[in-house]
Design an enzyme around this catalytic site. Structure first.
Site, short mmCIF file in Angstrom:
data_model
loop_
_atom_site.label_atom_id
_atom_site.label_comp_id
_atom_site.label_asym_id
_atom_site.label_seq_id
_atom_site.Cartn_x
_atom_site.Cartn_y
_atom_site.Cartn_z
N ALA A 1 -9.42 -2.51 -3.93
CA ALA A 1 -10.47 -3.45 -3.54
C ALA A 1 -11.84 -2.97 -4.01
CB ALA A 1 -10.47 -3.62 -2.02
N GLY B 1 -4.28 2.85 -0.95
CA GLY B 1 -3.87 2.11 -2.13
C GLY B 1 -4.59 0.78 -2.23
N ASP B 2 -4.52 0.00 -1.18
CA ASP B 2 -5.19 -1.31 -1.15
C ASP B 2 -6.70 -1.17 -1.19
OD1 ASP B 2 -3.27 -3.43 -1.09
OD2 ASP B 2 -2.62 -2.72 0.86
N LEU B 3 -7.24 -0.29 -0.37
CA LEU B 3 -8.70 -0.19 -0.28
C LEU B 3 -9.30 0.35 -1.57
CD1 LEU B 3 -9.06 1.08 3.40
CD2 LEU B 3 -9.37 -1.24 2.52
N ASP C 1 0.82 -1.21 0.00
CA ASP C 1 0.00 0.00 0.00
C ASP C 1 0.85 1.27 0.00
OD1 ASP C 1 -2.70 1.46 0.69
OD2 ASP C 1 -1.26 2.13 2.19
#
Length: 392
Positions: free
Chosen positions: A180, A175-177, A147
């Site tokens: 997702a 970044g990750d969320l 992230d």
């Protein structure tokens, strides 16, 4: 079938998701599918499972709270994906799966083993979501990333922090969320299209692409001016005043989104001189004279408390809020009223979780089950898929 009496069957009831992902982006996406009623099976390596199980402290039982945050509503099975028997089992599972989610490292053996082109020939109904760090093309496509790497490479860290200060990552894993959530959107769109065509497809997104997508007005500002944006602290690049200010005992935020609200703010401050000042008359004037405006308001707000200013500005319909900590938010009556905190029955006792943030027909999807223990459902799930017992 999962059902909420207020809304009938859950939106994704009957959809089967096979989750071969780990860490955060993929598991958050698959937890979202589970919250919406999908049957999600999480495949983990027999040796340790998802790395986030040990990303602690804190821990609840054997698992880190990081893992517990993004894996509720799933079943966990242990399979060695690199073994011949493990691959045979997964292929049997894919025969009746609707969605496969994976974030295999680019160029890895697992990415080659579960190549979508081959999967699409065997399982034309299958929707595959692949989440990577930098996307399918370009010179960075084979680079791994976490992230914070995405926040740095994708520009977020250059826009976060105080002017002239050190770059900072966002408090959340944006970044990750972001990947997702865009991945969830892509899968749902692919399932809708499959209803028309009968065919699945390969859906890809990356942390880097989603960072760019969330630039929004920062991007169009740059395209219009070609001037490099800089970090503004809590301030907004296109609105003023729209930031945090220090009161006598702490900070609070004021969000003036139009010129009418500016007039309301001036009325609350009993400062008709500010309302008439040509430097501050319109939003574009206030942006041009941002530093002078900040100096005036900082001096004014420093004369009283956060509570005073929040109450006063609320009476004048100016958007305002204290800067609250998480413990305050979780104990707030509003949080309770909207039902955003629920519990699931974990082996260590009731486990509090943040609920899915969308209501359907006025009802929020229920929290269905606790994040599973490592391999908890191996025998239950794999009985019909394996020819010999899988390694536990």
């Amino acid at each position: 079938m999962t059902e909420n009496p207020a809304i009938g069957p859950a939106p994704l009831a009957g959809v089967k998701v096979l989750d071969l992902s780990k860490i955060l982006a993929g598991p958050y996406a698959t937890m979202s599918f589970a919250d919406l009623g999908a049957d999600v099976t999480k495949v983990e390596h027999p040796d340790g499972g998802d790395p986030t199980r040990v990303w602690g402290p804190p821990f609840v039982g054997d698992d880190a709270t990081y893992y517990l945050a993004v894996n509720r509503g799933k079943k966990s099975v242990t399979i060695d994906l690199k073994s011949d028997e493990g691959q045979r089992i997964v292929h049997r599972m894919l025969e009746d799966a609707d969605v496969l989610v994976e974030n295999f490292k680019p160029g890895s053996g697992l990415q080659r083993i579960f190549d979508y082109r081959a999967l699409s020939e065997q399982y034309p109904h299958l929707v595959v979501l692949h989440i990577s760090a930098f996307g399918e093309e370009g010179p960075l496509r084979d680079q791994p990333g976490y992230d914070m790497v995405a926040q740095a490479a994708g520009g977020l860290m250059s826009l976060t922090g105080e002017p002239g200060g050190a770059p900072m990552k966002a408090g959340y894993a944006m970044g990750d969320l972001g990947a997702a959530l865009f991945g969830v959107i892509g899968v749902l769109a692919a399932l809708v299209e499959r209803n028309r065509t009968g065919r699945g497809q390969y859906v890809t997104t990356s942390l880097f692409e989603c960072q760019l997508a969330m630039h929004v007005n920062w991007a169009t500002n740059y395209f219009a001016t070609r001037q490099r944006p800089r970090a503004l602290g809590s301030a907004h690049p296109n609105l003023a005043p729209y930031q945090a200010y220090p009161a006598r005992d702490g900070y609070f935020v004021v969000a003036v989104g139009n010129d009418t609200l500016w007039q309301h703010l001036c009325e609350a401050l009993e400062r008709p001189d500010l309302a008439a000042d040509p430097r501050f008359l319109r939003n574009r004037n206030r942006i041009e004279h941002r530093e002078a405006l900040e100096e005036v308001l900082t001096e004014a707000f420093g004369s009283n408390t956060v509570e005073h200013w929040c109450r006063l500005l609320e009476t004048h319909a100016v958007p305002v809020s204290p800067i609250r900590h998480l413990d305050e938010i979780y104990q707030d009556p509003h949080t309770a009223a909207i039902g955003m905190i629920g519990t699931v029955d974990h082996e260590s006792g009731p486990l509090e979780q943040i609920a899915f943030p969308v209501n359907f027909g006025g009802a929020r999807p229920p929290l269905r089950s606790a994040p599973p223990a490592h391999g908890q459902h191996t025998d239950e799930v794999l009985t019909k898929y394996r020819e010999v017992p899988a390694v536990r």
